[in-house]
Write a protein that holds these residues in place. Sequence first.
Motif, PDB file in Angstrom:
ATOM      1  N   UNK A 170       0.844  -1.202   0.000  1.00 43.74           N
ATOM      2  CA  UNK A 170       0.000   0.000   0.000  1.00 43.74           C
ATOM      3  C   UNK A 170       0.879   1.252   0.000  1.00 43.74           C
ATOM      4  N   UNK A 171       1.893   1.242   0.876  1.00 38.24           N
ATOM      5  CA  UNK A 171       2.782   2.404   0.954  1.00 38.24           C
ATOM      6  C   UNK A 171       3.473   2.621  -0.390  1.00 38.24           C
ATOM      7  N   UNK A 172       3.904   1.532  -1.022  1.00 42.03           N
ATOM      8  CA  UNK A 172       4.557   1.634  -2.323  1.00 42.03           C
ATOM      9  C   UNK A 172       3.638   2.311  -3.335  1.00 42.03           C
ATOM     10  N   UNK A 173       2.379   1.867  -3.348  1.00 43.06           N
ATOM     11  CA  UNK A 173       1.434   2.408  -4.328  1.00 43.06           C
ATOM     12  C   UNK A 173       1.189   3.888  -4.081  1.00 43.06           C
ATOM     13  N   UNK A 174       0.972   4.230  -2.798  1.00 44.52           N
ATOM     14  CA  UNK A 174       0.689   5.632  -2.473  1.00 44.52           C
ATOM     15  C   UNK A 174       1.891   6.505  -2.821  1.00 44.52           C
TER      16      UNK A 174
ATOM     17  N   UNK B   4     -13.235   0.777  -5.534  1.00 49.06           N
ATOM     18  CA  UNK B   4     -13.222   1.586  -4.304  1.00 49.06           C
ATOM     19  C   UNK B   4     -11.828   1.549  -3.704  1.00 49.06           C
ATOM     20  N   UNK B   5     -11.228   0.376  -3.707  1.00 46.66           N
ATOM     21  CA  UNK B   5      -9.882   0.247  -3.156  1.00 46.66           C
ATOM     22  C   UNK B   5      -8.886   1.094  -3.961  1.00 46.66           C
ATOM     23  N   UNK B   6      -9.039   1.034  -5.283  1.00 47.44           N
ATOM     24  CA  UNK B   6      -8.139   1.802  -6.148  1.00 47.44           C
ATOM     25  C   UNK B   6      -8.272   3.299  -5.883  1.00 47.44           C
ATOM     26  N   UNK B   7      -9.529   3.750  -5.720  1.00 49.26           N
ATOM     27  CA  UNK B   7      -9.745   5.181  -5.509  1.00 49.26           C
ATOM     28  C   UNK B   7      -9.172   5.622  -4.171  1.00 49.26           C
ATOM     29  N   UNK B   8      -9.282   4.772  -3.145  1.00 48.95           N
ATOM     30  CA  UNK B   8      -8.692   5.134  -1.844  1.00 48.95           C
ATOM     31  C   UNK B   8      -7.187   5.342  -2.000  1.00 48.95           C
TER      32      UNK B   8
ATOM     33  N   UNK C  42      -5.197   8.949  -1.459  1.00 53.84           N
ATOM     34  CA  UNK C  42      -4.032   9.057  -0.573  1.00 53.84           C
ATOM     35  C   UNK C  42      -2.839   9.561  -1.381  1.00 53.84           C
ATOM     36  N   UNK C  43      -2.687   9.002  -2.600  1.00 47.14           N
ATOM     37  CA  UNK C  43      -1.606   9.449  -3.488  1.00 47.14           C
ATOM     38  C   UNK C  43      -1.785  10.920  -3.839  1.00 47.14           C
TER      39      UNK C  43
ATOM     40  N   UNK D  92      -5.520  18.789  -9.073  1.00 45.47           N
ATOM     41  CA  UNK D  92      -4.705  17.731  -8.483  1.00 45.47           C
ATOM     42  C   UNK D  92      -5.582  16.550  -8.092  1.00 45.47           C
ATOM     43  N   UNK D  93      -6.726  16.879  -7.426  1.00 39.83           N
ATOM     44  CA  UNK D  93      -7.582  15.791  -6.973  1.00 39.83           C
ATOM     45  C   UNK D  93      -8.334  15.147  -8.120  1.00 39.83           C
ATOM     46  N   UNK D  94      -8.742  15.965  -9.074  1.00 38.27           N
ATOM     47  CA  UNK D  94      -9.430  15.404 -10.240  1.00 38.27           C
ATOM     48  C   UNK D  94      -8.492  14.435 -10.956  1.00 38.27           C
ATOM     49  N   UNK D  95      -7.236  14.845 -11.129  1.00 44.90           N
ATOM     50  CA  UNK D  95      -6.291  13.986 -11.840  1.00 44.90           C
ATOM     51  C   UNK D  95      -6.045  12.705 -11.052  1.00 44.90           C
ATOM     52  N   UNK D  96      -5.897  12.817  -9.719  1.00 42.08           N
ATOM     53  CA  UNK D  96      -5.620  11.577  -8.983  1.00 42.08           C
ATOM     54  C   UNK D  96      -6.816  10.641  -9.018  1.00 42.08           C
ATOM     55  N   UNK D  97      -8.025  11.226  -9.020  1.00 31.63           N
ATOM     56  CA  UNK D  97      -9.224  10.388  -9.100  1.00 31.63           C
ATOM     57  C   UNK D  97      -9.258   9.650 -10.438  1.00 31.63           C
ATOM     58  N   UNK D  98      -9.049  10.411 -11.517  1.00 34.68           N
ATOM     59  CA  UNK D  98      -9.106   9.803 -12.852  1.00 34.68           C
ATOM     60  C   UNK D  98      -8.003   8.761 -13.008  1.00 34.68           C
ATOM     61  N   UNK D  99      -6.785   9.118 -12.573  1.00 34.06           N
ATOM     62  CA  UNK D  99      -5.669   8.186 -12.720  1.00 34.06           C
ATOM     63  C   UNK D  99      -5.952   6.893 -11.967  1.00 34.06           C
ATOM     64  N   UNK D 100      -6.472   7.025 -10.719  1.00 33.27           N
ATOM     65  CA  UNK D 100      -6.672   5.798  -9.952  1.00 33.27           C
ATOM     66  C   UNK D 100      -7.810   4.973 -10.535  1.00 33.27           C
ATOM     67  N   UNK D 101      -8.838   5.633 -11.066  1.00 32.17           N
ATOM     68  CA  UNK D 101      -9.943   4.881 -11.689  1.00 32.17           C
ATOM     69  C   UNK D 101      -9.445   4.145 -12.928  1.00 32.17           C
TER      70      UNK D 101
END
Lengths: 410, 433
Positions: free
Chosen positions: B20-24, B357-361, B365-366, B402-411
Amino acid sequence: MDILPILSTLRRHKLTSWLLILEIALTCAIVCNAVFLIGQRLQRMDMPSGVAEHELLQIQVADVTAPSNPYARLAEDVALLRQVPRVISVASSNQVPFGSSSSNGNIRLDPAQPERTLFATTYFGENLVPTLGTRLVSGRDLQPDDFVDVETALKALGTGESKSLPHVTLITQTLAERLWPGQNPLGRIIYLTPVVGLRVVGVLDSLARPNAYDTAKAQYTMVVPIRMGANKDQSYLIRTRPEDRASVLTAALAALKKADPQRVVTTKRSFDEVRRKFFQDDRAMAGMLVGVIVALLIVTALGIVGLASFWVAQRRRTIGVRRALGATRGNILHYFQTENFLLATIGIALGMVLAYGINLFLMLHYELPRLPAVYFPIGAVVLWLIGQVAVLGPALRAAAVPPVVATRSV
Amino acid sequence: MFAYYLDLALRSLKQNRVLTALMVLAMGLGIGASMTTLTVFHLLSGDPLPGRSGQLFYPQVDPTPTAAPALPGNMNYIDAVNLWQARRADRQAIMVGGNVKTKAAQAGSRPMSLHTLATTADFFPMFGVRFTQGNAWTAADDLAKARVAVISRSASDRLFHGEGGLGQSIRLGQWNFRVIGVIDDWRPTPHFYELDRESYGDGDEVFIPFLTSRDLAELGITGYSLNCYGNTMDDLHLENQPCLWLNFWVELDSPAKAQAYRQFLDNYAREQQALGRYVQAGSPRTALPSVMQWLDQNGVVPSDVSLKSWIALGFLLVCLMNTTGLLLVKFLRRTTEISVRRALGASRQQIFLQCLVEAVIVGMAGGVLGLLLALAGLWGIRHTPADYADLAHLDLPMFAATFAISLVVSLVAGLLPAWRACHIAPALQLKVI
């Protein structure tokens, strides 16, 4: 090491393997291009000025009330500065190399020619060659009787009377070679306007222009015998020994202030500062690119650690079986290292193609030169190293799996 | 149901802290680096006067004898004054700036070199400059060559030590000017109306009427770009000289007016050709770029900034692939758990949602980490010596981006792993247990 079993294992993990390969490829492509861009910046920051950089100081002062005789004023100032202890030489000038603010002229080789041959910068001011420390390759330096006052020259230009105009000039080797390739430039005439023809009397080794934004044209420089007055944007250039610069600058400013407490000092700096300021954006860009490369390599390494850890955990039982059947720890360690090497190699091969493509795109849009082949092995070696370092941890963990695991169920 | 997925996701993330830490960390680094470079780009390509710049235009004519590929970037005195006096636009102003030796008029004050802009009355309303005290001068003051000045707040602090200075006099060269207005410090970036200056440099500090400055030619405004296309006798009295050195801006409030002004400019150039002032053959060239077109024509956004944003996007792509890989690993590791859930009746869709949901969390965090890293990166840029360094701040739109991009990237990163996870054949996995 036999790579066939590795390949057959990878074939069962196609998706994750391809993801890793693509990631390595993209990283490799970006790193190749970014290192190349850094190289370009560093090369530009090393652009030669042609002057004794560590020995020069520049001072600019502005008078609140215009002096009645600016030429006498300038001569007084120069005399004052010469008397400052440990000063080697003093010059007045309209500009300095890499100083940004510049005076330029259109050069023609034939006064009737409609289009200019090129756009060169023109240095004015007395005693420039010895003070700047630029070397005369052939011909002679400008002599006191070559010089004409700025205002006299401007008036003569208006009336078309050519006697009060300057008649000679110094040019750089690069400019001479550009104007008359392979020929002796001495004695040839350059036209700044149809009436101002300047005979080349000396050739300078090198002298960069103040606005050296384009490396190819950075040395298109002329020195014209025009005397500056103390009412223009004149600079005083002082040459001293490198270790005396700070004390000489303080003493010189004090001498100028003493002569007229009302005047404003607009510039006081060493030539090192001139260069630093001119290339500061290049330095900032190079620093930022280094940051991006480091961050990118860290991210890729993290990805490799994650995937390798997963594979090790997934194959724990298999590793146990292999160990039980006689494989040494070394064998297991090498297995994972070779696997990573294989993936990295495929990724790097793809990355090279991609790097070349990105470079073509940049060449098209940003007038960058072609990526030299030397950057490809750099990218390859960096990624191989990163891959091996990243996989070492998981591979050691795999090697530590005891053979007894084979006998247990999961 | 969503709360349950959230609970499951958090449990699963806690189960494998290292991964998890690696991913974040990987997501955070990617988003941080991309946002830093994109912010700089956003800043530098930014509109200097949002909401106003669409109505501002820069007329260009060509009085030079030989046609260059681009029209001249400045005007000579005659053209600028002709167009200014024609008053065919809603507002129009001439401007030229340089450094002038200035001091407060009272005895004993210290002289200093201030950046002075000689301009005309419309400058202030046209560019929307805000006054903290006093007012701008009027068009009548322009013609009367009044000796009045408007100063910036920082100039007033330096000249009058924070005592405002309204109504007092300042001395430019050897002449006194009465201060009739103080403006809030105003620094449009890029410095669009006078590009000869460093495009991202400091703002102007003293403003005086243009005609007054010509009247007092020995005022010694220095440091503007002067480009002469013929023989000049005198660089002090530039009124009749063949030199390009002035900036001229107009405000045109509607596209119809802009069209009409274009026509007017063409007619003007033809008239000048007929008068013999413009000597180039053929029909004279004119142009009327808007602020953004003018910035673009002049390549004011440093090309290396757009280069940097390409690198930033490449970076984001690497991070995307990285996160995809790590999520894939994470979900495939839990095949047994997923199989048990499937066997107990969870549908494919439910598994898919749970994974997303897990990916978005992880993505969020990222994103938070990325935001911190971007702030650190911008702090770093503010400490480089580049001209634009002190402007590098994360503004609200970039913060949201920033948040929009992280949401899209994680989805996007989660899609493939989630799809794989929900297509695990439960029977096969259950047999292994």
